[in-house]
Scaffold this active site. Structure first.
Site, PDB file in Angstrom:
ATOM      1  N   GLU A 297      -6.434   2.017  -7.967  1.00 39.41           N
ATOM      2  CA  GLU A 297      -5.811   0.873  -7.435  1.00 39.41           C
ATOM      3  C   GLU A 297      -5.012   0.358  -8.412  1.00 39.41           C
ATOM      4  OE1 GLU A 297      -4.989  -1.003  -3.837  1.00 39.41           O
ATOM      5  OE2 GLU A 297      -5.922   1.093  -4.252  1.00 39.41           O
ATOM      6  N   GLU A 328       4.889  -3.082  -6.624  1.00 43.83           N
ATOM      7  CA  GLU A 328       4.189  -2.108  -7.636  1.00 43.83           C
ATOM      8  C   GLU A 328       4.997  -0.835  -7.852  1.00 43.83           C
ATOM      9  OE1 GLU A 328       0.515  -4.596  -6.363  1.00 43.83           O
ATOM     10  OE2 GLU A 328       0.192  -2.459  -6.091  1.00 43.83           O
ATOM     11  N   ASP A 481      -6.572  -4.049  -0.931  1.00 39.91           N
ATOM     12  CA  ASP A 481      -7.703  -3.554  -1.157  1.00 39.91           C
ATOM     13  C   ASP A 481      -8.523  -2.861   0.142  1.00 39.91           C
ATOM     14  OD1 ASP A 481      -7.545  -4.090  -4.070  1.00 39.91           O
ATOM     15  OD2 ASP A 481      -7.841  -6.158  -3.320  1.00 39.91           O
TER      16      ASP A 481
END
Length: 496
Positions: A297, A328, A481
């Site tokens: 992750e 990201e 998450d």
């Protein structure tokens, strides 16, 4: 008595027709009217208008989301964990005596002024960001003020702990969590999360989560979306102190899925330490028995050299799966000279075709192929209004359900509801898009009744679904998450 029986019978039949109407709204109106007339119960009811796109989409998800044939039994997660102090960013900064100046990004925060500038910079974009605060004493003072501020909330924090917490909601799963676990965090963790004694420490690591609402204003800045700005002075997670504990715990725990996170926390470390720890990460992963997938992750980063090292120094080929968001993804492409790297930032909603191009490039350049022994075969991309799961063919199953489940949990967790509340969410995904900008991609028109769209490109399959965005989010932290954990929970890895 006969009259009563007839009335009761008619009443029950009317109720039955009503149930049929509710359960089968698409049943032809002529059939319903004919049935109603045959019962001589008066004029037939007028069918209601079509369901909202949000209701149709939520119902379609529920029908699509099926359990995988082979489910995980034991999941090991590491190595970043902390306590999140969640608070209104504008209110805290005002309480600290700060006022909004000119927004400016800072790779590392060194003062209260840097904090104010970086916060309003990202608030004005409605974008999430995470930064390291280098001054220990100043951070301690801010953290104490935040923790004692009226309305401040304390939560489980850190990608690993949040992913572990999400997995632990499934009581038939055994979950191992390794990270720097202080007394407050240990108290907050689910009882179903097992923490090795070696992971316990005397003090917690605190991360400050400055949230803002969609439309919230401070000076000349107005947030287009609800989001958060995160900062910390976190040395334990920054040095990945629990990496060795995590790796050594795997042999005894014997997981069938491993989730790794926290590499972004090393941004405050020296280049030498970064290289050393990345090498140790790869060595540790290589010791995990073949057939046990490892998911990495990612999280917000500003250090291009560190990101490039993560990509190039065999970290990507060592893991089977990646989870990341739009910032990201673009930063990864910029750091490793990938597609659309000249784009400085996304202009509003990330373009689906561009995202698809970058995901394809990652799997083609660093994923498994006939000429490469990489383990990387899966990427779960998530942004506010849609998700994409990209997989190398032949290695994963149930991905249609996985991407739908990940999108569904985004809507429920943001609104703090058990199921999708269609009155509190909105469909904001692009109604039309092209699947690529580097080749002749397909044109897709969104259909809420068939919310998962699939396309293929040179042995890679893409699953796209929109997100039902919460209009009044209760909490934005940890959504990525939860999304990755839920997507993994419904995924099935084919044995090698």
């Amino acid at each position: 008595m006969a009259l009563w029986r007839g009335s009761a019978c008619a009443g029950f039949l009317a109720l039955a027709v009503g149930c049929v109407f509710l359960l089968e709204p698409e049943l032809p109106g002529t059939a319903l009217r004919s049935l109603w007339s045959s019962l001589r119960l008066g004029p037939a009811p007028v069918p209601a208008g079509p369901l909202s796109p949000e209701s149709r989409l939520a119902a379609a998800w529920d029908a699509l989301i099926a359990q995988p044939a082979r489910r995980w039994r034991r999941v090991a997660v590491g190595v970043n964990a902390c306590v999140d102090v969640v608070i209104s960013g504008v209110k805290l900064l005002q309480a600290l005596g700060l006022s909004p100046g000119s927004g400016k990004d800072h790779a590392i925060l060194q003062s209260r002024s840097d904090l104010e500038e970086a916060f309003v910079y990202f608030m004005g974009k409605g974008a999430a960001a995470e930064r390291f605060f280098s001054d220990k004493e100043t951070f301690h003072d801010i953290a104490q003020a935040a923790s004692e501020f009226p309305g401040a909330q304390h939560y489980v924090g850190g990608n690993a702990a949040l992913i572990g917490q999400r997995f632990a909601a499934n009581t038939d799963l055994k979950v191992l969590l390794c990270g720097p676990i202080g007394p407050k965090l240990h108290e907050l963790l689910d009882d179903n999360v097992f923490v090795p004694p070696e992971s316990l420490q005397e003090e917690d690591e605190f991360h400050l989560i400055l949230e803002y609402l969609a439309g919230e204003e401070w000076g000349p800045f107005k947030a287009p979306h609800a989001n958060r700005f995160i900062f910390s002075h976190d040395l334990s997670n920054g040095a990945m102190n629990m990496l060795e504990v995590f790796v050594s715990s795997l042999e005894e725990f014997q997981p069938d899925l491993v989730v790794l996170s926290g590499l972004h926390m090393m941004e405050g470390q020296s280049k030498e330490l970064q290289r050393k720890r990345l090498l140790e990460v790869v060595t540790g992963i290589s010791d995990i028995p073949t057939g046990i997938p490892v998911h990495l992750e990612l999280a917000s980063m500003t250090n291009r050299e560190l990101m490039s090292s993560i990509v190039q120094q065999q970290v990507f080929p060592a893991v089977a799966s990646l989870g990341l968001n739009e910032q990201e993804l673009l930063f990864l492409s910029q750091s490793a000279s990938g597609p659309h790297a000249s784009l400085s930032s996304w202009d509003g909603v990330p373009d689906v075709g561009m995202v698809s191009d970058i995901l394809f490039w990652i799997l083609k350049e660093h994923g498994r192929s006939n000429n490469r022994s990489s383990d990387l075969t899966r990427i779960h991309f998530h942004t506010l209004v849609y998700h994409i799961l990209a997989t190398v063919d032949g290695h994963w199953a149930n991905q249609l359900a996985a991407v739908a489940a990940g999108a569904r949990v985004a809507g429920t967790q943001a609104c703090a509801t058990e199921t999708i509340d269609t009155n509190r969410v909105s469909l904001r995904a692009p109604q039309e898009f092209t699947t690529s900008h580097l080749e002749s991609g397909s044109k897709i028109v969104l259909n809420p009744d068939k919310p998962v769209v699939e396309w293929h490109r040179e042995g890679i399959t893409f699953h796209f679904t929109p997100v039902l965005v919460c209009k009044d989010p209760i909490r934005t932290v940890g959504l990525g998450d939860a999304i990755s954990a839920e997507g993994l929970f419904y995924s099935e890895a084919h044995p090698d």
